[in-house]
Design a protein around this motif. Structure first.
Motif, mmCIF file in Angstrom:
data_model
loop_
_atom_site.group_PDB
_atom_site.id
_atom_site.type_symbol
_atom_site.label_atom_id
_atom_site.label_comp_id
_atom_site.label_asym_id
_atom_site.label_seq_id
_atom_site.Cartn_x
_atom_site.Cartn_y
_atom_site.Cartn_z
ATOM 1 N N THR A 323 75.965 50.791 32.288
ATOM 2 C CA THR A 323 75.583 51.644 31.167
ATOM 3 C C THR A 323 75.814 53.112 31.484
ATOM 4 O O THR A 323 75.296 53.639 32.461
ATOM 5 N N GLY A 324 76.607 53.763 30.642
ATOM 6 C CA GLY A 324 76.851 55.188 30.780
ATOM 7 C C GLY A 324 77.966 55.535 31.733
ATOM 8 O O GLY A 324 78.485 56.646 31.694
ATOM 9 N N THR A 325 78.346 54.599 32.615
ATOM 10 C CA THR A 325 79.430 54.857 33.556
ATOM 11 C C THR A 325 80.692 54.122 33.105
ATOM 12 O O THR A 325 81.734 54.732 32.878
ATOM 13 N N LEU A 326 80.577 52.798 32.958
ATOM 14 C CA LEU A 326 81.686 52.044 32.389
ATOM 15 C C LEU A 326 81.667 52.107 30.859
ATOM 16 O O LEU A 326 82.704 51.973 30.216
ATOM 17 N N THR A 327 80.482 52.300 30.315
ATOM 18 C CA THR A 327 80.345 52.377 28.853
ATOM 19 C C THR A 327 79.979 53.791 28.439
ATOM 20 O O THR A 327 79.678 54.645 29.276
ATOM 21 N N LEU A 328 79.968 54.029 27.123
ATOM 22 C CA LEU A 328 79.723 55.381 26.608
ATOM 23 C C LEU A 328 78.255 55.770 26.597
ATOM 24 O O LEU A 328 77.921 56.934 26.402
ATOM 25 N N ASP A 495 77.183 48.823 23.382
ATOM 26 C CA ASP A 495 77.518 50.072 24.073
ATOM 27 C C ASP A 495 79.006 49.997 24.408
ATOM 28 O O ASP A 495 79.403 49.308 25.349
ATOM 29 N N PRO A 496 79.863 50.682 23.648
ATOM 30 C CA PRO A 496 81.314 50.522 23.829
ATOM 31 C C PRO A 496 81.783 50.966 25.211
ATOM 32 O O PRO A 496 81.238 51.893 25.814
ATOM 33 N N VAL A 497 82.817 50.295 25.708
ATOM 34 C CA VAL A 497 83.455 50.682 26.964
ATOM 35 C C VAL A 497 84.162 52.016 26.774
ATOM 36 O O VAL A 497 84.782 52.271 25.735
ATOM 37 N N ARG A 498 84.058 52.880 27.766
ATOM 38 C CA ARG A 498 84.764 54.163 27.698
ATOM 39 C C ARG A 498 86.277 53.916 27.625
ATOM 40 O O ARG A 498 86.813 53.084 28.370
ATOM 41 N N PRO A 499 86.978 54.647 26.766
ATOM 42 C CA PRO A 499 88.429 54.426 26.627
ATOM 43 C C PRO A 499 89.206 54.630 27.916
ATOM 44 O O PRO A 499 90.256 54.020 28.116
ATOM 45 N N ASP A 628 79.113 61.687 33.989
ATOM 46 C CA ASP A 628 78.729 60.270 34.069
ATOM 47 C C ASP A 628 79.860 59.309 33.727
ATOM 48 O O ASP A 628 79.608 58.171 33.320
ATOM 49 N N ASP A 629 81.105 59.735 33.868
ATOM 50 C CA ASP A 629 82.254 58.934 33.449
ATOM 51 C C ASP A 629 82.897 58.278 34.664
ATOM 52 O O ASP A 629 83.179 58.946 35.665
ATOM 53 N N PHE A 630 83.171 56.957 34.573
ATOM 54 C CA PHE A 630 83.788 56.235 35.670
ATOM 55 C C PHE A 630 85.142 56.836 36.036
ATOM 56 O O PHE A 630 85.495 56.923 37.214
#
Length: 858
Positions: A323-328, A495-499, A628-630
């Motif tokens: 949560t928040g790292t792989l997702t938005l 919780d969408p995955v970060r693009p 907080d972005d992977f």
């Protein structure tokens, strides 16, 4: 403002200070900070530089020239000394400014009420009478009195040495401020940690007037630790200095005995000692790490401990939160389950909600924070605002009691008092298994619930259960289990995955880095997110229950084939870190909570979340991720590898260039040739070497294959024997070229001044070529010429301009004992330098190995 009063209804000072009042107090009372321990004044930098062996040798040379009556050469050497002094101090100040910028970024933040609104400000800007909002995981930024609190526990061990947290109560309006220590005090102190609960407080004292301020002077004596490489470099410099000084004495004696010129012998000895001393190495390490950390901060990664930069290139396992790292971390309600039916929320604008779901939404909102910051809590509030009418949303109700989430029971309850009834309503939400236990499900109900949870989890939804209860007594039970709960349904949040994650994961696998996802969600939810992100799932999933039950040896055996860890409690992350480390992995671990701190500290590279993380996590970590972005973590690994790579190139250049300089200082003495280099010539060369190795190489872009290499062996030295020998070979080729030019000039009957000028110009041209050769170990010279690096061209332009000046300006030519070179002579120097570079490029091409492709450890 209403939100503030709802959050802290007891506070009569919810308006806080006005901005104008805060400014006045800040000007009058000063910043809320202790005396800095990290900044160095310009005077301290100057004194540190003046103690370097190179500068002591230069000062000795100036004194000798003055004793010989050669005032002009002494003045030129002194001027050159000040130039190098200026360059070094400029580099040191640039390093200090970078470190100051990092200190500003890492300054603690404080949530205050100013002008009736919640604002997050730098902790140093707090003033007396500010109203603080404190939550679990925060570090208290100033001494304060509690106006309200809920289940507040504070770790005061920093000040008192107490081994357990102490309980806090709200101020009664009469008790006087006391020293820290003991339970049931209404005061919190700067530097202590909130380990449970929340509260509001009014600042009493700031800065040096706080309890921790009383010991601030002791903190000034603390100095940051040197990195492993910096310690090794000090040993290396001392060794070279000892060898150089020993040879200096030998040369003085040899020169004086054989030539009868003791003063000339002293100058020759000093020149040899200066040529052997690689004093650039500690400067390079300092500049590279400081500017590297600053560059990483520009990419939203704050370096709190310099050794993390060394470790980044060695990371083999990257353990990340979902949560928040792989997702938005932008949760939205996607699906509801109540009365045996599912309802898919078609965006928040769809208002046609079946009636049976209203109660589920209503109690999910009542079980949430009135003024939420957490993305999941915001999703519930947004859902209620759109689907519930005003009487349903409970805005006129009073929150009278709370039961907090705990590791033993992953559910929380809010007790509400209705304005129209004497009965209390309890709203509960939490993990389905926790709410299931509160509702006392039988085996059949448990099986049905498990099926519905799995169905929602397979779609990547985070599933929470909601229940309600009623209570008519005035005394609250100690446990939520004492209420008679009724199950209302399930809520699934997406919780969408970060693009940027799929491409970043692919890059990690190419770099030989195993990526592990650790989450508190169900295995099916974790698997769904892993599929969307492109994370290799491994052969099986290990749960928190497995971690608890498995012996350490069995856990170590299983984790190499596992990439997903689900239903993991924060404190179990430490078990995973220790297991990976025991298997020989270099572990990078992300975390954001109080309980994540042990794992972050135990990992080789602890990465705290700067956006949603707690102060406890940030202080335990080596790196702080500001967004907080992977993908930013992967960029940090790339930056760490680039820094280490360029550091090796710079040191390779240093080793290589000292060979011809030392050779030209020593060989003419042995062969009884005219001397080529004196201290003034070596100073000129240092004006090229210093900015080349500490600025030009530092700015070099990353190699194209830098993320296709396997992780670096952390036990491998910065500069192995193979690279040392190759650097010395490069230096020998340059030395051979300049000696051939010198021999050619003597053979053609050139005078001493003309031969010296021709040889020196060849050395400078070959040195510049050596910079380009060492810019990359994999790319050829033609590509390197097109690769952008403005710092290199500034160094080259400056070196050629200086060279032209000392050859063609009569006064400078006389000082350097040069003769003016003809165009034919220049062609010789350019040809010799060009052939040297060509030879080195051929050797580099023959020596080049295919890139070590990263092992796919996914």
């Amino acid at each position: 403002m209403d939100a503030v009063r709802n959050l802290f209804p007891e506070s009569e000072q919810a308006e806080g200070l006005s901005s104008a009042e805060a400014r006045v107090r800040l000007e009058k009372e000063g910043y809320n900070e202790l005396p800095s321990t990290g900044r160095r004044s310009t005077l301290n930098i100057v004194l540190g530089v003046a103690r370097e062996p190179m500068f002591l040798l230069l000062i000795a040379s100036v004194a000798i020239y003055l004793a010989l009556g050669d005032v002009r050469e002494a003045l030129v050497l002194a001027l050159s000394l000040f130039v190098i002094f200026g360059i070094t101090i400029f580099q040191e100040r640039k390093t200090e400014r970078a470190l100051e910028a990092l200190r500003d970024l890492s300054s603690p933040r404080a949530l205050v009420i100013r002008d009736g609104e919640q604002r997050r400000i730098a902790g140093r800007e707090l003033v007396r009478d500010d109203i603080l909002i404190l939550t679990e995981g925060d570090r208290v930024p100033a001494d304060a009195v509690l106006l309200s609190c809920n289940d507040l526990m504070v770790d005061e061990s920093l000040l008192t040495g107490e081994s357990v947290p102490v309980r806090k109560i709200a101020w009664d309006g009469a008790q006087k401020a006391t020293r820290p220590g003991g339970d049931d005090l209404p005061f919190v102190y700067s530097g202590t940690m909130l380990v449970q609960g929340r509260g509001s407080a009014r600042v009493l004292t700031t800065g040096l007037n706080t309890e921790i301020g009383n010991i601030g002077k002791a903190l000034q004596s603390l100095e940051p630790d040197e990195t492993f490489l910096q310690k090794r470099s000090v040993t290396m410099i001392r060794t070279f200095a000892a060898v150089g000084l020993s040879l200096c004495v030998v040369v003085i004696i040899l020169y004086g005995v054989t030539r009868g010129d003791w003063m000339g012998g002293v100058l020759a000895g000093i020149a040899l000692a200066m040529s052997l001393l690689p004093e650039e190495i500690p400067v390079v390490l300092t500049v590279f790490f400081a500017l590297g950390a600053w560059r990483m901060s520009q990419r939203r990664v704050l370096t709190r401990r310099m050794p993390a930069i060394e470790a980044l290139g060695s990371a083999t396992v990257l353990c990340v939160d979902k949560t928040g790292t792989l997702t938005l971390n932008r949760m939205s309600v996607s699906r509801l389950y109540a009365g045996g039916e599912f309802f898919d929320v078609d965006g928040i604008h769809n208002r046609s909600l079946p009636r049976r779901f209203h109660e589920l939404i209503r109690f999910s909102v009542l079980a949430s924070e009135p003024d939420p910051y957490d993305p999941m809590e915001k999703a519930f509030k947004e859902l209620g605002d759109h689907y519930l009418t005003s009487p349903e949303n409970g805005k006129d109700w009073q929150l009278v009691h709370e039961y907090s989430l705990s590791p033993e029971l992953l559910a929380l309850s809010h007790v509400w008092k209705s304005p129209t009834s004497d009965e209390y309503i309890i709203a509960t939400k939490g993990a389905p298994e926790a709410v299931r236990d509160l509702c006392h499900f039988d085996s059949h109900q448990r099986e049905q619930l498990s099926q519905q949870v799995d169905a929602m989890g397979r779609d990547g939804l985070r599933v929470l259960a909601v229940a309600k209860a009623r209570f008519g007594k005035a005394t609250w039970p100690t446990s939520q289990h004492d209420f008679d709960f009724e199950f209302l349904g399930l809520i699934g949040l997406a919780d969408p995955v970060r693009p940027s994650v799929p491409a970043a994961l692919k890059e990690c696998y190419g770099a030989g880095i195993k990526v592990v996802m650790i989450t508190g969600d169900y295995p099916s939810t974790a698997q769904a997110i892993a599929r969307k992100a492109g994370l290799n799932a491994g052969t099986r999933i290990i749960t928190g229950l497995d971690i608890q039950e498995l012996r350490a040896a069995e856990l170590r055996r299983r984790i190499p084939k596992t990439n997903i860890f689900a239903r993991v409690l924060p404190e179990q992350k430490l078990n995973l870190v220790e297991a990976f480390k025991a298997n020989g992995d270099i572990v990078a671990m992300t975390g954001d909570g109080v309980n994540d701190a042990p794992a972050l500290k135990a990992a080789h590279i602890g990465i705290a979340m700067g956006g949603r993380g707690t102060d406890v996590a940030r202080e335990a970590a080596s790196l702080v991720l500001l967004d907080d972005d992977f993908a930013t973590i992967v960029e940090a690994i790339r930056s760490g590898r680039r820094i280490y790579d360029n550091l090796q190139k710079a040191i390779a250049f240093i080793f290589a260039i000292h060979v011809p300089i030392a050779g030209l200082a020593l060989i003419p003495l042995i062969m009884h040739w005219p001397l080529i280099l004196s201290p003034v010539h070596i100073v000129f060369l240092e004006l090229i070497i210093d900015p080349a190795c500490s600025i030009a190489f530092e700015a070099e872009p990353a190699e194209p294959n830098i993320m296709q290499r396997s992780p670096r062996d952390p036990k491998a030295p910065l500069f192995g024997m193979g690279r040392i020998f190759f650097s010395l070979f490069e230096g020998f080729i340059v030395l051979l070229a300049v000696l051939l030019v010198f021999g050619y000039s003597l053979y053609r009957g050139y005078g001493e001044a003309e031969a010296r000028a021709l040889t020196f110009a060849t050395l400078v041209i070959a040195m510049l070529g050596l910079i380009f050769v060492n810019r990359s170990r994999s790319q050829n010279l033609w590509r390197l010429l097109r690769l952008p690096n403005r710092a290199v061209w500034w160094v080259v332009g400056g070196a050629l301009s200086f060279l032209a000046g000392v050859i063609y300006i009569p006064q400078a030519r006389e000082i350097f004992r040069f003769a003016e070179l003809k165009w034919t002579d220049l062609m010789i120097t350019i040809g010799a330098g060009g052939l040297t570079v060509l030879c080195l490029e051929i050797v580099k091409l023959a020596r080049r190995e295919p890139p070590a492709l990263g092992r796919s450890r996914g």
